[in-house]
Write a protein that holds these residues in place. Sequence first.
Motif, PDB file in Angstrom:
ATOM      1  N   UNK A   5       0.112  15.094   3.951  1.00  0.00           N
ATOM      2  CA  UNK A   5      -1.329  14.807   3.963  1.00  0.00           C
ATOM      3  C   UNK A   5      -1.597  13.317   3.756  1.00  0.00           C
ATOM      4  N   UNK A   6      -0.672  12.642   3.091  1.00  0.00           N
ATOM      5  CA  UNK A   6      -0.853  11.211   2.837  1.00  0.00           C
ATOM      6  C   UNK A   6      -0.328  10.364   4.002  1.00  0.00           C
ATOM      7  N   UNK A   7       0.019  11.002   5.130  1.00  0.00           N
ATOM      8  CA  UNK A   7       0.490  10.337   6.362  1.00  0.00           C
ATOM      9  C   UNK A   7       1.904   9.780   6.260  1.00  0.00           C
ATOM     10  N   UNK A  52      -5.490   9.637  -1.895  1.00  0.00           N
ATOM     11  CA  UNK A  52      -5.906   9.004  -0.636  1.00  0.00           C
ATOM     12  C   UNK A  52      -4.710   8.734   0.279  1.00  0.00           C
ATOM     13  N   UNK A  53      -4.850   9.114   1.554  1.00  0.00           N
ATOM     14  CA  UNK A  53      -3.753   8.944   2.509  1.00  0.00           C
ATOM     15  C   UNK A  53      -3.602   7.480   2.900  1.00  0.00           C
ATOM     16  N   UNK A  54      -2.505   7.193   3.562  1.00  0.00           N
ATOM     17  CA  UNK A  54      -2.242   5.826   4.017  1.00  0.00           C
ATOM     18  C   UNK A  54      -3.304   5.364   5.015  1.00  0.00           C
ATOM     19  N   UNK A  55      -3.634   6.270   5.970  1.00  0.00           N
ATOM     20  CA  UNK A  55      -4.663   5.902   6.958  1.00  0.00           C
ATOM     21  C   UNK A  55      -6.004   5.689   6.259  1.00  0.00           C
ATOM     22  N   UNK A  56      -6.288   6.524   5.259  1.00  0.00           N
ATOM     23  CA  UNK A  56      -7.530   6.385   4.500  1.00  0.00           C
ATOM     24  C   UNK A  56      -7.589   5.049   3.778  1.00  0.00           C
ATOM     25  N   UNK A  57      -6.471   4.669   3.174  1.00  0.00           N
ATOM     26  CA  UNK A  57      -6.416   3.397   2.441  1.00  0.00           C
ATOM     27  C   UNK A  57      -6.609   2.215   3.373  1.00  0.00           C
ATOM     28  N   UNK A  58      -6.034   2.342   4.589  1.00  0.00           N
ATOM     29  CA  UNK A  58      -6.182   1.240   5.538  1.00  0.00           C
ATOM     30  C   UNK A  58      -7.623   1.137   6.025  1.00  0.00           C
ATOM     31  N   UNK A  83      -9.829  -0.498   3.442  1.00  0.00           N
ATOM     32  CA  UNK A  83      -9.653  -1.946   3.341  1.00  0.00           C
ATOM     33  C   UNK A  83     -10.556  -2.674   4.328  1.00  0.00           C
ATOM     34  N   UNK A 124       1.026   3.993  -3.004  1.00  0.00           N
ATOM     35  CA  UNK A 124       0.737   5.394  -2.679  1.00  0.00           C
ATOM     36  C   UNK A 124       1.899   6.298  -3.109  1.00  0.00           C
ATOM     37  N   UNK A 134       0.835  -1.205   0.000  1.00  0.00           N
ATOM     38  CA  UNK A 134       0.000   0.000   0.000  1.00  0.00           C
ATOM     39  C   UNK A 134       0.874   1.262   0.000  1.00  0.00           C
ATOM     40  N   UNK A 169       2.593   5.861  11.994  1.00  0.00           N
ATOM     41  CA  UNK A 169       2.056   4.611  11.471  1.00  0.00           C
ATOM     42  C   UNK A 169       2.762   3.395  12.084  1.00  0.00           C
TER      43      UNK A 169
END
Lengths: 385, 260
Positions: free
Chosen positions: A47-49, B188-194, B197, A15, A11, A62
């Motif tokens: 913004x994408x963490x 889409x952010x990483x947290x959003x993607x998780x 899912x 991304x 993922x 994370x």
Amino acid sequence: MDYLLSEQQIMIRDLCRQITEEKIKPVAAELDKTEEFPHSVVKVMADADLFGLFIDEQYGGMGGGILDLCIATEEFSRGCAGIALAYAGTALGVDPILIAGNDEQKAKYLPRVAKGTLCAFGITEPGAGSDAGGTQTTAKKEGDHYILNGTKCFITNGGEADIYTVVAMTDKSRGARGASMFIVEKGTPGFTFGKKEEKLGIRASATRELIFQDCKIPKENLLGKEGQGFIIAMRTFDMSRPGIGAQAVGIAQGSLDAALEYAKQRVQFGKPISSFQGIQFMLADMATQIEAARALVYAAARQIDAGVKDVTRSSAMAKLFASDMAMRVTVDAVQIFGGYGYIKEYPAEKYMRDAKITQIYEGTNQIQRNIIARDLIRERSSGVV
Amino acid sequence: MNIVVCIKQVPDTTQVRIDPVTNTLIREGVQSIINPFDVYAIEEGVRLKERFGGKVTVITMGPPQAEAVLRESISMGCDEGVLVSDRAFAGSDTLATGYTLARAINKIKDVDMIICGKQASDGDTAQVGPGIATQLDIPQVTYVKKIEEIANGKAKIERMTEEGFEIVETSMPCLITVVKEINEPRIPSLKGRMAAKKAVILAWKAIDLDIEENRLGLTGSPTWVSKIFTPPPRPKGQMFEGDPEESATNLVDLLKNHIG
């Protein structure tokens, strides 16, 4: 090759690849020309963490590790190693806090970094490069404060970062054991920035002097204990060197992608040049070298994430092998582009210029060889095989 | 605000192929994506939520695999996904689709705004959004490029026209269809993607909706596609050489002969 990445790592890769394609590649050539810092791309990454990737969940991150960081750095570097460095340089700058920070320091700084606050690491000085023992910057304790004096040079993210981790001598008479590591925030009185360097490559990255003139910082900004500065710095490099390897792998992969695309389209003697064995052998060697470097970088990163105690040698090997590989591969990519490889309208020459720094910074490749050899010899003489 | 975004899964437009015999899309081996215009609708919905609070429900009608576009929407910040899927819906034209989606939206109570993309990249009809508004008997504003303000149950909206734009005030609830000038969709952010899912996607069938069966699918569709083709390129015109008077005479003669 399948590296059996976790679902989350795939993922992260997808991304970062999307950000590279949509946000980095379109601006890479322009920022290379203007040397402008990539603030808008940094915001997209934040913004994408992604700045939280390597920070514990309790501090808003994370909870990932070095391999996650390497995957991100590699993907960004495929588009532009200079832009990638705003990101990777922050990881380097925050490593000392991750390694030696106490709970208060972590709680104060890590949540900010996870949200995208840039960091920088300051060890190099005009007279202290490979020989970091020659550090002249001093930190003198006065009551509840330390007073910093001296100049750091070639500092990645210098001027752009808000949080700096800096090595300074608290006791010069003790040599390397008299060095300490401090956190200094941008805006602290007595902390200013010198000239911004104009560079051969990674030109979107800011490289600048840090100047300390009676810069007063609270004693709470000391990381670890007095005298631990170099130990923390060495452990920082153990963690960060696979990241340089990942940057080198990304640069090399980016140049191969471009060379392959070009070789399929460029027609000479009535055929695409990719149909000629001379070009095919070059492409095959480039791809094989990249894969070997990637395997070494990922293995070194996984070792760190698994908590293996002594990672110095494998981290140095990952950095050394990947960066030497990137230099060779990017030179070959220019060769495949022929005359077009030498002009700025095509991406090949930029990859070549960007690759060079990976053989130099975070310890030149000669220093990496010293580290590896010293470790080999020590291991043999201690009888442990 | 309670926002509903309607989206459609479409084949990646760069790879569209038509079966010359059945006149339908060849879906095999073609990657499916969110209709590009709907991505702007999703982004606008999420931005409204970030501005005013509330919830964004994303809804799509399609085969079970359309669940993928709902998850992608959730990764961008939508809260809930609803898949309206039933064999009874197969073969729906824009009228039946608008009707079915309207019934599904009716099941979501107290909706303030419905947002659609201006049209889908495969069918290009731009009819489903307006169709939903008509079925629900609420105001609609098409080709929206900016939502200026929302206050006191009213929305002030800019809509694109060929010459420029109009500013429209409408009561709410209302439906808008958006153009790509309205925003820049986020990655889409990483947290959003998780989160996407793990998200539970609601699946609604015909029996879950208060719906008239004869208005669904092929039965409820008064239109059908008889032929899809690429129009032949315009043939080259005939040029008349010589002075204007002579050319005009030649042209008139030719036209006369052509008419017979």
